[in-house]
Design an enzyme around this catalytic site. Structure first.
Site, PDB file in Angstrom:
ATOM      1  N   SER A  64       0.789  -1.283   0.027  1.00 32.56           N
ATOM      2  CA  SER A  64       0.019   0.091   0.284  1.00 32.56           C
ATOM      3  C   SER A  64       0.735   1.369   0.099  1.00 32.56           C
ATOM      4  O   SER A  64       0.248   2.543  -0.454  1.00 32.56           O
ATOM      5  CB  SER A  64      -0.962   0.134   1.058  1.00 32.56           C
ATOM      6  OG  SER A  64      -1.822  -0.756   0.943  1.00 32.56           O
ATOM      7  N   LYS A  67       0.422   3.532  -2.873  1.00 32.56           N
ATOM      8  CA  LYS A  67      -0.765   4.274  -3.090  1.00 32.56           C
ATOM      9  C   LYS A  67      -0.420   5.805  -2.853  1.00 32.56           C
ATOM     10  O   LYS A  67      -1.146   6.513  -3.520  1.00 32.56           O
ATOM     11  CB  LYS A  67      -1.639   3.842  -2.149  1.00 32.56           C
ATOM     12  CG  LYS A  67      -2.434   2.480  -2.333  1.00 32.56           C
ATOM     13  CD  LYS A  67      -3.404   2.166  -1.117  1.00 32.56           C
ATOM     14  CE  LYS A  67      -3.802   0.832  -1.200  1.00 32.56           C
ATOM     15  NZ  LYS A  67      -4.368   0.316   0.191  1.00 32.56           N
ATOM     16  N   TYR A 191      -3.757  -2.185 -10.226  1.00 31.56           N
ATOM     17  CA  TYR A 191      -3.676  -2.197  -8.747  1.00 31.56           C
ATOM     18  C   TYR A 191      -2.966  -3.180  -8.131  1.00 31.56           C
ATOM     19  O   TYR A 191      -1.938  -2.877  -7.400  1.00 31.56           O
ATOM     20  CB  TYR A 191      -5.207  -2.138  -8.060  1.00 31.56           C
ATOM     21  CG  TYR A 191      -5.345  -2.169  -6.659  1.00 31.56           C
ATOM     22  CD1 TYR A 191      -4.811  -1.281  -5.899  1.00 31.56           C
ATOM     23  CD2 TYR A 191      -5.351  -3.382  -6.040  1.00 31.56           C
ATOM     24  CE1 TYR A 191      -5.000  -1.108  -4.549  1.00 31.56           C
ATOM     25  CE2 TYR A 191      -5.347  -3.560  -4.526  1.00 31.56           C
ATOM     26  CZ  TYR A 191      -5.044  -2.442  -3.751  1.00 31.56           C
ATOM     27  OH  TYR A 191      -5.045  -2.421  -2.521  1.00 31.56           O
ATOM     28  N   TYR A 243      -4.401   3.418   8.045  1.00 28.51           N
ATOM     29  CA  TYR A 243      -5.579   3.132   8.111  1.00 28.51           C
ATOM     30  C   TYR A 243      -6.452   3.385   9.650  1.00 28.51           C
ATOM     31  O   TYR A 243      -6.203   4.486   9.975  1.00 28.51           O
ATOM     32  CB  TYR A 243      -5.867   1.432   7.958  1.00 28.51           C
ATOM     33  CG  TYR A 243      -5.112   1.064   6.731  1.00 28.51           C
ATOM     34  CD1 TYR A 243      -5.683   1.253   5.547  1.00 28.51           C
ATOM     35  CD2 TYR A 243      -3.959   0.280   6.613  1.00 28.51           C
ATOM     36  CE1 TYR A 243      -4.939   0.929   4.343  1.00 28.51           C
ATOM     37  CE2 TYR A 243      -3.392  -0.040   5.496  1.00 28.51           C
ATOM     38  CZ  TYR A 243      -3.895   0.243   4.308  1.00 28.51           C
ATOM     39  OH  TYR A 243      -3.229   0.079   3.123  1.00 28.51           O
ATOM     40  N   VAL A 261       1.169  -3.771   3.834  1.00 31.33           N
ATOM     41  CA  VAL A 261       1.170  -5.216   4.426  1.00 31.33           C
ATOM     42  C   VAL A 261       2.197  -5.793   4.156  1.00 31.33           C
ATOM     43  O   VAL A 261       2.510  -7.020   4.935  1.00 31.33           O
ATOM     44  CB  VAL A 261      -0.218  -5.951   4.249  1.00 31.33           C
ATOM     45  CG1 VAL A 261      -1.348  -5.236   4.689  1.00 31.33           C
ATOM     46  CG2 VAL A 261      -0.177  -6.144   2.843  1.00 31.33           C
TER      47      VAL A 261
HETATM   48  N1  GLU Z   1      -2.407  -5.108  -2.048  1.00 26.35           N
HETATM   49  C1  GLU Z   1      -2.903  -5.177  -0.497  1.00 26.35           C
HETATM   50  C2  GLU Z   1      -4.458  -5.516  -0.695  1.00 26.35           C
HETATM   51  O1  GLU Z   1      -5.033  -4.847  -1.767  1.00 26.35           O
HETATM   52  C3  GLU Z   1      -2.363  -3.946  -0.027  1.00 26.35           C
HETATM   53  C4  GLU Z   1      -3.045  -3.396   1.401  1.00 26.35           C
HETATM   54  C5  GLU Z   1      -2.146  -2.997   2.390  1.00 26.35           C
HETATM   55  O2  GLU Z   1      -0.736  -2.781   2.044  1.00 26.35           O
HETATM   56  O3  GLU Z   1      -2.338  -2.401   3.158  1.00 26.35           O
HETATM   57  O4  GLU Z   1      -4.978  -6.180   0.295  1.00 26.35           O
END
Ligand code: GLU
Length: 309
Positions: A64, A67, A191, A243, A261
């Site tokens: 993430s 992003k 994505y 988050y 993650v």
């Molecule tokens: N590719 C992961 C997902 O979509 C990213 C989530 C993350 O890194 O928090 O679940």
């Protein structure tokens, strides 16, 4: 040895000795086998010096953290029109929450939760093929980090593509609400692949310099983005970058930062430093346990909380 260097070395020794490391993410099968004992850190300071310790040169899945970079590209393409499709508020919910998206009629709370990042991927796809967009994301990362070797880990992307049913649900719901303009498979392809970019702490800290230093590219010269936009992206990282753990992270560390993650965190101290940490063990919110602990120590020691000394 400089004060930063000493801090980085001592914090690394402290982290390596800790036993409470959290749990590695297993919902992406390709990430499940990563050794939880890894810890890396890299700090790039205002003079451009790189302070790297532990596994700071080991590649990991940025997940993430990507992003932040796709948000930068989307704002470059569509500007403030992006905010008609994605909000700017902290979610207070898990990163992959489905219930919140339905409740809010297909407008994701912010661009750093999964639903928001999927809408951002759709925005940067406009007029391009998925392959061209992924090429653009990689070119951007190579440019901001001064490193031509950055690449996508295809095995991680395939692993998530095979198992990313929640993300498929989010994308389908966005499409049902008219907030996804391209076919679901196409957007998810972009994505999953940008989440699967592999980088080291050193590369990530280099990549974050434009956010730490008012949109400038410290080595190439000139602007990557305006100072105003860098400030806004930092604000979103502070309020939404961890988050439903964003409040706790601001409380403990006090830096704009984005976690993934894979166990990485990119943190910026405006005007002072760009920092990346990595340790794959996560807490219940999906944020790196040792990564957050290391940033908390570094923030205290260097007086780097943006909220004061
Ligand atoms: N590719 C992961 C997902 O979509 C990213 C989530 C993350 O890194 O928090 O679940």
């Amino acid at each position: 040895m400089s004060e930063i260097n000493l801090a980085v070395q001592e914090i690394t020794a402290d982290m390596i000795a800790r036993v409470d490391r959290g749990a590695v993410a297993t919902y992406i099968p390709e990430l499940a086998g990563i050794d939880p004992a890894r810890f890396g850190i890299a700090v790039v300071d205002a003079e451009g010096a790189q302070h790297v310790a532990g596994d700071g040169d080991t590649l990991f899945s940025i997940q993430s953290i990507s992003k932040v970079f796709t948000l930068t590209l989307a704002l470059g393409k569509v500007g403030d029109a992006l905010w008609q499709r994605v909000g700017k508020e902290p979610s207070g919910n898990p990163f992959n929450s489905i219930v919140q998206l339905e409740y809010e009629k297909g407008i994701p709370r912010n661009p750093l939760i999964n639903a928001g990042a999927i809408a951002v991927a759709d925005a940067i796809l406009a007029g391009h093929t998925p392959k061209a967009v992924l090429g653009e994301i990689l070119r951007f990362l190579r440019y901001v980090s001064d490193d031509e070797t950055i690449h996508i880990d295809r095995a991680v992307a395939a692993s998530e593509q095979a198992t990313g049913f929640r993300n498929a649900a989010l994308a389908n719901y966005l499409r049902a609400c008219g907030n996804l303009r391209h076919p679901v498979e196409m957007v998810l392809g972009v994505y999953f692949h940008h989440c699967a970019i592999a980088m080291s702490c050193r590369q990530l800290a280099m990549a974050g310099r434009y956010l730490a230093f008012a949109g400038r590219h410290p080595t190439a010269g000139g602007k990557v983005i305006s100072a105003e936009r860098a400030k806004r992206i930092n604000a979103l990282m502070l309020t939404c970058g961890h988050y439903d753990g964003s409040g706790d992270f601001a409380f403990r560390v006090g830096m704009p930062a984005k976690s993934g993650v894979g166990g990485g965190i990119l943190a910026v101290v405006p005007g002072k430093a760009s920092i990346a940490v990595w340790s794959p063990g996560l807490d219940a919110q999906g944020n790196s346990v040792l990564g957050s602990a290391a940033l908390e120590l570094l923030s205290r020691r260097m007086n780097w909380s943006i909220f004061g000394e």
